[in-house]
Scaffold this motif. Structure first.
Motif, mmCIF file in Angstrom:
data_model
loop_
_atom_site.group_PDB
_atom_site.id
_atom_site.type_symbol
_atom_site.label_atom_id
_atom_site.label_comp_id
_atom_site.label_asym_id
_atom_site.label_seq_id
_atom_site.Cartn_x
_atom_site.Cartn_y
_atom_site.Cartn_z
ATOM 1 N N UNK A 57 0.826 -1.199 0.000
ATOM 2 C CA UNK A 57 0.000 0.000 0.000
ATOM 3 C C UNK A 57 0.865 1.255 0.000
ATOM 4 N N UNK A 58 0.272 2.381 -0.323
ATOM 5 C CA UNK A 58 1.012 3.653 -0.296
ATOM 6 C C UNK A 58 0.132 4.770 0.256
ATOM 7 N N UNK A 59 0.803 5.719 0.934
ATOM 8 C CA UNK A 59 0.162 6.961 1.385
ATOM 9 C C UNK A 59 1.084 8.105 1.005
ATOM 10 N N UNK A 60 0.516 9.100 0.382
ATOM 11 C CA UNK A 60 1.324 10.231 -0.068
ATOM 12 C C UNK A 60 1.024 11.428 0.841
ATOM 13 N N UNK A 61 2.054 11.894 1.552
ATOM 14 C CA UNK A 61 1.908 13.077 2.407
ATOM 15 C C UNK A 61 2.381 14.315 1.660
ATOM 16 N N UNK A 62 2.452 15.434 2.393
ATOM 17 C CA UNK A 62 2.857 16.686 1.753
ATOM 18 C C UNK A 62 4.272 16.581 1.195
ATOM 19 N N UNK A 63 5.163 15.988 2.014
ATOM 20 C CA UNK A 63 6.560 15.857 1.563
ATOM 21 C C UNK A 63 7.062 14.426 1.716
ATOM 22 N N UNK B 268 -8.758 -18.176 -17.226
ATOM 23 C CA UNK B 268 -9.120 -17.915 -15.834
ATOM 24 C C UNK B 268 -9.435 -19.200 -15.062
ATOM 25 N N UNK B 269 -9.945 -20.203 -15.748
ATOM 26 C CA UNK B 269 -10.279 -21.447 -15.048
ATOM 27 C C UNK B 269 -9.172 -22.492 -15.157
ATOM 28 N N UNK B 270 -8.112 -22.154 -15.856
ATOM 29 C CA UNK B 270 -6.963 -23.070 -15.995
ATOM 30 C C UNK B 270 -6.137 -23.044 -14.714
ATOM 31 N N UNK B 271 -5.743 -24.208 -14.184
ATOM 32 C CA UNK B 271 -4.963 -24.207 -12.935
ATOM 33 C C UNK B 271 -3.539 -23.706 -13.084
ATOM 34 N N UNK B 272 -3.031 -23.606 -14.311
ATOM 35 C CA UNK B 272 -1.634 -23.183 -14.482
ATOM 36 C C UNK B 272 -1.454 -21.904 -15.295
ATOM 37 N N UNK B 273 -2.498 -21.361 -15.908
ATOM 38 C CA UNK B 273 -2.363 -20.060 -16.567
ATOM 39 C C UNK B 273 -2.109 -19.010 -15.480
ATOM 40 N N UNK B 274 -1.180 -18.130 -15.711
ATOM 41 C CA UNK B 274 -0.718 -17.278 -14.611
ATOM 42 C C UNK B 274 -0.463 -15.831 -15.030
ATOM 43 N N UNK B 275 -0.989 -15.388 -16.165
ATOM 44 C CA UNK B 275 -0.730 -14.014 -16.594
ATOM 45 C C UNK B 275 -1.397 -13.018 -15.636
ATOM 46 N N UNK B 276 -0.687 -11.932 -15.374
ATOM 47 C CA UNK B 276 -1.267 -10.908 -14.501
ATOM 48 C C UNK B 276 -0.819 -9.528 -14.956
ATOM 49 N N UNK B 277 -1.524 -8.533 -14.445
ATOM 50 C CA UNK B 277 -1.206 -7.140 -14.707
ATOM 51 C C UNK B 277 -0.982 -6.482 -13.336
ATOM 52 N N UNK B 278 -0.157 -5.462 -13.294
ATOM 53 C CA UNK B 278 0.053 -4.738 -12.032
ATOM 54 C C UNK B 278 -0.409 -3.299 -12.225
ATOM 55 N N UNK B 279 -1.308 -2.866 -11.369
ATOM 56 C CA UNK B 279 -1.878 -1.514 -11.490
ATOM 57 C C UNK B 279 -1.949 -0.866 -10.109
ATOM 58 N N UNK B 280 -1.934 0.473 -10.112
ATOM 59 C CA UNK B 280 -2.154 1.215 -8.870
ATOM 60 C C UNK B 280 -3.643 1.485 -8.739
ATOM 61 N N UNK B 281 -4.224 1.077 -7.621
ATOM 62 C CA UNK B 281 -5.652 1.288 -7.387
ATOM 63 C C UNK B 281 -5.796 2.193 -6.169
ATOM 64 N N UNK B 282 -6.335 3.367 -6.361
ATOM 65 C CA UNK B 282 -6.498 4.303 -5.261
ATOM 66 C C UNK B 282 -6.691 5.695 -5.816
ATOM 67 N N UNK B 283 -6.319 6.679 -5.024
ATOM 68 C CA UNK B 283 -6.426 8.062 -5.495
ATOM 69 C C UNK B 283 -5.065 8.739 -5.340
ATOM 70 N N UNK B 284 -5.024 10.023 -5.464
ATOM 71 C CA UNK B 284 -3.750 10.724 -5.411
ATOM 72 C C UNK B 284 -3.111 10.736 -4.030
ATOM 73 N N UNK B 285 -3.826 10.272 -3.027
ATOM 74 C CA UNK B 285 -3.301 10.341 -1.653
ATOM 75 C C UNK B 285 -2.944 8.963 -1.097
ATOM 76 N N UNK B 286 -3.738 7.956 -1.454
ATOM 77 C CA UNK B 286 -3.449 6.628 -0.901
ATOM 78 C C UNK B 286 -4.057 5.549 -1.786
ATOM 79 N N UNK B 287 -3.539 4.352 -1.645
ATOM 80 C CA UNK B 287 -4.071 3.238 -2.426
ATOM 81 C C UNK B 287 -3.169 2.022 -2.303
#
Ligand code: SF4
Ligand code: SF4
Length: 331
Positions: free
Chosen positions: A71-77, A235-254
């Motif tokens: 997780x991340x939190x963005x403060x003033x500095x 999605x139903x395959x036990x060995x398929x493993x592709x994924x994406x990485x994304x930031x989910x949140x807003x400009x302050x935390x997520x």
């Protein structure tokens, strides 16, 4: 000689794990005609009374559909990063050998060029208690990819159904021996599985050679015609493993999250430039076979498929891997 446990005593054992606060995942009926691997609310919910093929796979216990990496939190500095992954002990019961075998295959991927600590920590907390198969359907092909209805790969324990409704028990790891320490076990038979499984349906080496030598071939376009790109096979395959990485949140935390993705989606390989190296469904279908039967064996020495048949069972168009590889193998 193996030991045996009655069906009632097995449910009592599972009820004891649940009462102790353990998370137990097994096949449950979610609606008529559909079972899923899901956390058990009670031991009675565990499907044990007939051969069950859940529509999802047990990869979800080690590789969730969505997981926060941190997780991340963005403060003033300042920017603060903190752990967000959640780990717990998980007991999987009622997996079949084609489910259990997926975990050692995934271990290789998640420990190849990078030791994925989140995967490894979650994996360390998993115990897999498999049930040997006593039947199969038209989509099953474990025997074509080196497995069998009682293959032990990936299992901590194997339950072999008996004619009297109970199970012969093979305890294969210390984790399983610990979980069964309180079980009411009796002396059993020789613990041999009675069911040999479906006859072998194709030669995986032949499929790998075809994929390597026929990269540009009308074969792929013909087989992709019916594909609607829904991703259900992956999605139903036990060995398929592709994924994406994304930031989910807003400009302050997520959170920075890992979400499942699939090679059958048009945007999966879309570059920021707008170029897409797999810009049609034929290229995406070819990728699935090429990866599973050529690329993965080249890199890791084994096929990226356990023969579970989920891709065909869950495909709205009756595709999946089996019709394609069967045609390759038999011409
Ligand atoms: S490719 Fe199909 S048959 Fe093979 S492991 Fe994945 S879902 Fe099962
Ligand atoms: S499940 Fe069938 S239709 Fe959907 S992406 Fe896979 S092959 Fe195509």
């Amino acid at each position: 000689m193996s030991e045996q446990i009655s069906r009632d005593n097995l449910r009592t054992l599972v009820a004891g794990w649940l009462a102790a606060g353990k998370k137990v995942v097994g096949p449950v009926q979610v609606k008529p005609g559909m079972a899923l691997f899901a956390p058990l609310r009670s031991a009675d919910a565990l499907l044990l009374d007939r051969w069950v093929r859940p529509s999802n796979s047990i990869k979800e216990v080690v590789f969730p559909r969505h997981e926060a990496l941190y997780g991340y939190r963005i403060g003033k500095n300042s920017v603060e990063l903190f752990d967000a992954a959640v780990f717990e002990e998980q007991i999987v019961i009622g997996a079949h050998p084609c489910d259990a075998a997926s975990l050692p295959i995934l271990d290789k991927l998640f420990n190849w060029d990078f030791q994925d600590e989140i995967y490894n920590q979650r994996r360390a907390g998993v115990t897999v208690i498999s049930v040997a198969c006593t039947e199969s359907d038209d989509e099953c092909f474990c025997t074509s990819v080196g497995l069998s209805p009682s293959a032990e790969r990936g299992s901590d324990a194997m339950l072999l159904p008996r004619a009297d409704g109970g199970f012969d028990v093979r305890l294969l790891s210390d984790k399983a021996r610990g979980l069964f320490a309180e079980a009411k076990l009796a002396a059993g038979s020789d613990g041999q599985a009675a069911y040999a499984g479906p006859a072998s349906k194709f030669d995986p080496a032949q499929v790998g050679a075809f994929a390597k030598d026929h990269f540009e071939d009308p074969f792929w376009a013909e087989h992709a015609l019916a594909c609607v790109g829904c991703g259900a096979c992956a999605y139903t395959c036990p060995v398929c493993h592709c994924f994406d990485i994304v930031d989910e949140g807003n400009g302050r935390e997520g959170v920075r999250a890992r979400n499942w993705d699939a090679c059958q989606y048009g945007m999966f390989t879309l570059h920021a430039s707008g170029h897409n190296p797999r810009n049609n469904q034929a290229a995406r279908q070819r990728q699935r076979i090429y990866h599973k039967f050529y690329m993965y064996p080249e890199k890791f020495g084994e096929i990226l498929c356990t023969g579970c048949g989920n891709c065909a069972r869950n495909c709205p168009e009756g595709l999946g891997v089996l019709p394609v590889v069967t045609e390759v193998s038999h011409g």
